[in-house]
Design an enzyme around this catalytic site. Structure first.
Site, PDB file in Angstrom:
ATOM      1  CE  LYS A 141      -3.443   5.359  -1.607  1.00  0.00           C
ATOM      2  NZ  LYS A 141      -4.526   5.770  -2.551  1.00  0.00           N
ATOM      3  CE1 TYR A 162      -3.724   2.465   0.526  1.00  0.00           C
ATOM      4  CE2 TYR A 162      -2.540   3.199   2.484  1.00  0.00           C
ATOM      5  CZ  TYR A 162      -3.558   3.370   1.564  1.00  0.00           C
ATOM      6  OH  TYR A 162      -4.406   4.451   1.674  1.00  0.00           O
TER       7      TYR A 162
HETATM    8  P1  NAP Z   1     -13.185   2.619   1.272  1.00  0.00           P
HETATM    9  O1  NAP Z   1     -14.351   3.054   2.105  1.00  0.00           O
HETATM   10  O2  NAP Z   1     -12.741   1.198   1.337  1.00  0.00           O
HETATM   11  O3  NAP Z   1     -13.537   3.015  -0.230  1.00  0.00           O
HETATM   12  C1  NAP Z   1     -12.747   2.596  -1.310  1.00  0.00           C
HETATM   13  C2  NAP Z   1     -13.544   2.815  -2.582  1.00  0.00           C
HETATM   14  O4  NAP Z   1     -12.728   2.404  -3.688  1.00  0.00           O
HETATM   15  C3  NAP Z   1     -14.828   1.963  -2.627  1.00  0.00           C
HETATM   16  O5  NAP Z   1     -15.838   2.694  -3.263  1.00  0.00           O
HETATM   17  C4  NAP Z   1     -14.397   0.797  -3.508  1.00  0.00           C
HETATM   18  O6  NAP Z   1     -15.481   0.148  -4.170  1.00  0.00           O
HETATM   19  C5  NAP Z   1     -13.521   1.544  -4.487  1.00  0.00           C
HETATM   20  N1  NAP Z   1     -12.721   0.657  -5.310  1.00  0.00           N
HETATM   21  C6  NAP Z   1     -11.834  -0.268  -4.940  1.00  0.00           C
HETATM   22  N2  NAP Z   1     -11.338  -0.920  -6.007  1.00  0.00           N
HETATM   23  C7  NAP Z   1     -11.941  -0.350  -7.094  1.00  0.00           C
HETATM   24  C8  NAP Z   1     -11.858  -0.558  -8.480  1.00  0.00           C
HETATM   25  N3  NAP Z   1     -11.073  -1.504  -9.025  1.00  0.00           N
HETATM   26  N4  NAP Z   1     -12.607   0.224  -9.313  1.00  0.00           N
HETATM   27  C9  NAP Z   1     -13.405   1.176  -8.799  1.00  0.00           C
HETATM   28  N5  NAP Z   1     -13.555   1.410  -7.502  1.00  0.00           N
HETATM   29  C10 NAP Z   1     -12.819   0.652  -6.654  1.00  0.00           C
HETATM   30  O7  NAP Z   1     -11.888   3.467   1.619  1.00  0.00           O
HETATM   31  P2  NAP Z   1     -11.644   5.045   1.733  1.00  0.00           P
HETATM   32  O8  NAP Z   1     -10.976   5.293   3.013  1.00  0.00           O
HETATM   33  O9  NAP Z   1     -12.856   5.808   1.389  1.00  0.00           O
HETATM   34  O10 NAP Z   1     -10.516   5.215   0.595  1.00  0.00           O
HETATM   35  C11 NAP Z   1     -10.610   6.148  -0.444  1.00  0.00           C
HETATM   36  C12 NAP Z   1      -9.207   6.574  -0.841  1.00  0.00           C
HETATM   37  O11 NAP Z   1      -8.613   7.281   0.253  1.00  0.00           O
HETATM   38  C13 NAP Z   1      -8.258   5.417  -1.152  1.00  0.00           C
HETATM   39  O12 NAP Z   1      -7.464   5.742  -2.267  1.00  0.00           O
HETATM   40  C14 NAP Z   1      -7.402   5.321   0.108  1.00  0.00           C
HETATM   41  O13 NAP Z   1      -6.136   4.759  -0.165  1.00  0.00           O
HETATM   42  C15 NAP Z   1      -7.319   6.779   0.486  1.00  0.00           C
HETATM   43  N6  NAP Z   1      -6.941   7.047   1.877  1.00  0.00           N
HETATM   44  C16 NAP Z   1      -7.766   6.683   2.900  1.00  0.00           C
HETATM   45  C17 NAP Z   1      -7.397   6.974   4.206  1.00  0.00           C
HETATM   46  C18 NAP Z   1      -8.259   6.605   5.380  1.00  0.00           C
HETATM   47  O14 NAP Z   1      -7.782   6.727   6.529  1.00  0.00           O
HETATM   48  N7  NAP Z   1      -9.497   6.161   5.171  1.00  0.00           N
HETATM   49  C19 NAP Z   1      -6.192   7.642   4.470  1.00  0.00           C
HETATM   50  C20 NAP Z   1      -5.371   7.991   3.408  1.00  0.00           C
HETATM   51  C21 NAP Z   1      -5.768   7.698   2.123  1.00  0.00           C
HETATM   52  P3  NAP Z   1     -16.218  -1.156  -3.553  1.00  0.00           P
HETATM   53  O15 NAP Z   1     -17.202  -0.659  -2.542  1.00  0.00           O
HETATM   54  O16 NAP Z   1     -16.839  -1.781  -4.742  1.00  0.00           O
HETATM   55  O17 NAP Z   1     -15.139  -2.008  -2.910  1.00  0.00           O
END
Ligand code: NAP
Length: 249
Positions: free
Chosen positions: A176, A172
């Site tokens: 990034k 991961y």
């Molecule tokens: P999340 O709730 O798990 O959401 C991830 C989203 O990405 C879901 O809608 C998922 O769809 C979608 N996804 C995964 N694989 C995909 C694909 N092949 N095609 C299209 N959509 C896909 O996580 P989140 O925290 O909101 O993450 C969003 C972004 O923020 C990510 O890039 C993550 O790395 C980044 N981020 C998050 C945090 C944190 O603390 N939450 C911190 C830093 C960065 P499904 O529902 O179908 O699985």
């Protein structure tokens, strides 16, 4: 930080990948609340339709868009649909991301483990961005926001006091880091255009990706991506930012 002036203005079209839940859904909600038309990319049409209906019920101009970022054919179809329906795209938020199944130390990872995560977090961003760029070039003020993470910062990883402790998830984190490199590469290529390309670092946010252990709400976590999506003409390009400003690469 002060509120940005909405730019592009009310008639803007924004695509957010992975927008059916978590930070993507919240980013769509906040952009929609500014009056933009928001296209909620989702790899599962049912989940996308449900999420868009939720925002539409809140009075927002929200529409589902089938978009699996790992499927080039699906991405191409999504771009064709946007072209027919809107003729351009103003904002692309590359938000879809995964951590992958692997959780061990780097010395136990395989190329397959890395590939699984890169397929979405890196190759997916490249595929989506290149498919959408012709539409973004038709915007008066195209904006690309790549949703990264401070855990991908090489500077912070190299610092024993960087705050990561024992956290060392090579799949991961390096995905990034690679995404940050893509951000800079696109910003450099597009320097002479109105398109700005920046990386947003949401901070540790309670979503499915971390079993809701994050200490921020999705509304707080989405704020940086929204701010960078709405940058005015004098705003930066080729930066990585969180809610306090620039983050070291
Ligand atoms: P999340 O709730 O798990 O959401 C991830 C989203 O990405 C879901 O809608 C998922 O769809 C979608 N996804 C995964 N694989 C995909 C694909 N092949 N095609 C299209 N959509 C896909 O996580 P989140 O925290 O909101 O993450 C969003 C972004 O923020 C990510 O890039 C993550 O790395 C980044 N981020 C998050 C945090 C944190 O603390 N939450 C911190 C830093 C960065 P499904 O529902 O179908 O699985």
């Amino acid at each position: 930080m002060t509120e940005p002036t909405p730019h592009p203005p009310e008639d803007g079209i924004a695509l957010i990948t992975g927008a059916n839940k978590g930070l993507g859904l919240e980013t769509a909600r906040q952009l929609g609340a500014r009056g933009l038309t928001v296209l909620l990319g989702a790899r599962d049409s049912r989940r996308g339709t449900t999420a868009a209906a939720l925002l539409a019920a809140e009075g927002l101009d929200a529409h589902p868009l089938l978009l699996d970022v790992t499927d080039p054919g699906c991405v191409k179809d999504a771009a064709a649909l946007i072209e027919v329906r809107y003729g351009r795209l103003d904002i692309l938020v590359n938000n879809a991301g995964i951590t992958g199944a692997f959780t061990g130390p780097p010395s136990t990872a395989t190329a397959e483990h890395l590939h699984e995560v890169y397929a979405t977090n890196v190759f997916g961003v490249l595929t989506v961005t290149n498919a959408m760029l012709p539409l973004l070039r038709r915007s008066r003020a195209g904006r690309i926001v790549n949703v990264s993470s401070t855990v991908g910062s090489l500077t912070l990883n190299a610092d024993p006091d960087g705050g990561f402790g024992a956290y060392n998830l090579v799949t991961y984190q390096s995905s990034k880091t690679a995404l940050n490199a893509l951000t800079l590469a696109y910003a450099r290529e597009l320097l002479d255009t109105p398109i700005k390309v920046n990386a947003a670092n949401p901070g540790f946010t309670a979503t499915d990706i971390n079993g809701h252990r994050g200490h921020q709400t999705p509304a707080q976590g989405a704020a940086t991506a929204v701010r960078l999506a709405l940058l005015g003409p004098d705003g930066p390009t080729g930066t990585s930012q969180d809610d306090t400003g620039p983050v070291p690469w």
